[in-house]
Design an enzyme around this catalytic site. Structure first.
Site, PDB file in Angstrom:
ATOM      1  N   ARG A  37       0.824  -1.229   0.000  1.00  0.00           N
ATOM      2  CA  ARG A  37       0.000   0.000   0.000  1.00  0.00           C
ATOM      3  C   ARG A  37       0.850   1.268   0.000  1.00  0.00           C
ATOM      4  O   ARG A  37       0.440   2.291  -0.557  1.00  0.00           O
ATOM      5  CB  ARG A  37      -0.938  -0.006   1.222  1.00  0.00           C
ATOM      6  CG  ARG A  37      -1.942   1.157   1.248  1.00  0.00           C
ATOM      7  CD  ARG A  37      -2.954   0.987   2.365  1.00  0.00           C
ATOM      8  NE  ARG A  37      -4.009   1.992   2.330  1.00  0.00           N
ATOM      9  CZ  ARG A  37      -4.147   2.988   3.203  1.00  0.00           C
ATOM     10  NH1 ARG A  37      -3.288   3.116   4.209  1.00  0.00           N
ATOM     11  NH2 ARG A  37      -5.142   3.843   3.098  1.00  0.00           N
ATOM     12  N   ILE A  63      -6.996   7.889  -0.828  1.00  0.00           N
ATOM     13  CA  ILE A  63      -6.929   6.430  -0.899  1.00  0.00           C
ATOM     14  C   ILE A  63      -7.782   5.969   0.283  1.00  0.00           C
ATOM     15  O   ILE A  63      -7.616   6.457   1.404  1.00  0.00           O
ATOM     16  CB  ILE A  63      -5.471   5.904  -0.824  1.00  0.00           C
ATOM     17  CG1 ILE A  63      -5.408   4.372  -0.829  1.00  0.00           C
ATOM     18  CG2 ILE A  63      -4.719   6.448   0.381  1.00  0.00           C
ATOM     19  CD1 ILE A  63      -3.983   3.806  -1.035  1.00  0.00           C
ATOM     20  N   SER A  64      -8.743   5.073   0.026  1.00  0.00           N
ATOM     21  CA  SER A  64      -9.685   4.678   1.074  1.00  0.00           C
ATOM     22  C   SER A  64      -8.972   3.973   2.223  1.00  0.00           C
ATOM     23  O   SER A  64      -7.901   3.390   2.053  1.00  0.00           O
ATOM     24  CB  SER A  64     -10.748   3.737   0.505  1.00  0.00           C
ATOM     25  OG  SER A  64     -11.493   4.374  -0.505  1.00  0.00           O
ATOM     26  N   GLN A  65      -9.622   4.023   3.376  1.00  0.00           N
ATOM     27  CA  GLN A  65      -9.124   3.324   4.561  1.00  0.00           C
ATOM     28  C   GLN A  65      -9.119   1.809   4.274  1.00  0.00           C
ATOM     29  O   GLN A  65     -10.083   1.293   3.711  1.00  0.00           O
ATOM     30  CB  GLN A  65     -10.077   3.641   5.704  1.00  0.00           C
ATOM     31  CG  GLN A  65      -9.703   3.063   7.029  1.00  0.00           C
ATOM     32  CD  GLN A  65     -10.738   3.396   8.102  1.00  0.00           C
ATOM     33  OE1 GLN A  65     -11.552   4.298   7.935  1.00  0.00           O
ATOM     34  NE2 GLN A  65     -10.691   2.663   9.188  1.00  0.00           N
TER      35      GLN A  65
END
Ligand code: SAH
Length: 213
Positions: A37, A63-65
């Protein structure tokens, strides 16, 4: 583009955190444990990559959790070979998760800067989406329908009709619906006219923007 032993260790910690929050799908957890990530983030945030938090990326997007990515992906119930449409490519992290699960991924992004950046970046990591599209997710991707799964990774003020109509019978649409706060919503297409609806908790996403914005 380095993925070190230290990164791998931090990733395993992240998997534990996501699991402790209730994610049970082993394939989803494996994907999170595998995908670097930190490489999807801007350099200023590298140190934070393995915290369970959303972070800024280019073009004022996020960027999503990881937990949110895992939650949505678990609801999608992806099987290897499934045709999946993603709305909101962003950093490509969710796209990579879908690739890890063996899906044939189509992903639409409306910010040209992100579309260009992520189109170049994903293949470098070996993630080959079937197609990355610069366009408007509200209209879906009729020419490739029907899809076994459709996942919307931005907050939708309403459920776009084309997305429902582009689902295969038995297909699942996972979409956060709402303005400031969104309710995670799952639609399952039971037959051509009938959709089963389930609602899960509240989440916060950047908005799914319409053409005029
Ligand atoms: N899946 C991404 C999440 C990015 S945030 C990730 O894991 O990084 C949501 C993304 O949706 C943003 O990149 C935003 O530009 C995009 N977006 C917003 N409105 C859109 C629309 N109408 N069509 C396609 N993408 C849209």
């Amino acid at each position: 583009m380095k993925d070190t032993f230290k990164h791998k260790g931090m990733r395993q910690q992240l998997v534990k955190v996501v699991e402790s929050k209730g994610i049970t799908d082993k394939n989803v957890l494996n994907a999170i444990g595998k995908i670097p990530r930190h490489l999807f983030m801007d350099s200023g945030f590298l140190d934070h990559a393995y915290q369970d938090k959303a972070f800024p990326i280019a073009a004022d997007q996020t960027i999503s959790q990881p937990y949110t990515v895992a939650f949505q992906t678990q609801l999608l119930q992806v099987k290897s070979g499934d045709k999946v449409l993603e709305i909101g490519t962003g950093s490509g992290y969710q796209t990579a998760v879908l690739c890890e699960l063996g899906a044939q991924v189509y992903s639409i992004e409306r910010q040209h800067e992100l579309f260009k950046k992520t189109s170049k970046f994903l293949p470098k990591l070996g993630y080959r989406a079937k197609k990355l599209i610069f366009g408007d997710g509200y209209i879906g991707l009729k020419e490739e329908a029907p899809f076994n799964g459709i996942i919307v990774t931005a907050g939708a003020p309403f459920v776009p009709k084309p997305l429902l109509s582009q689902l295969a019978i038995g297909g699942r649409l996972v979409i956060p619906v709402g303005d400031d706060v969104q309710t995670m919503t799952l639609f399952i297409r039971r037959d051509p006219k009938q959709f089963e609806k389930h609602e899960y908790g509240e989440f916060r996403f950047v908005p799914l923007l319409e053409d005029k914005n």
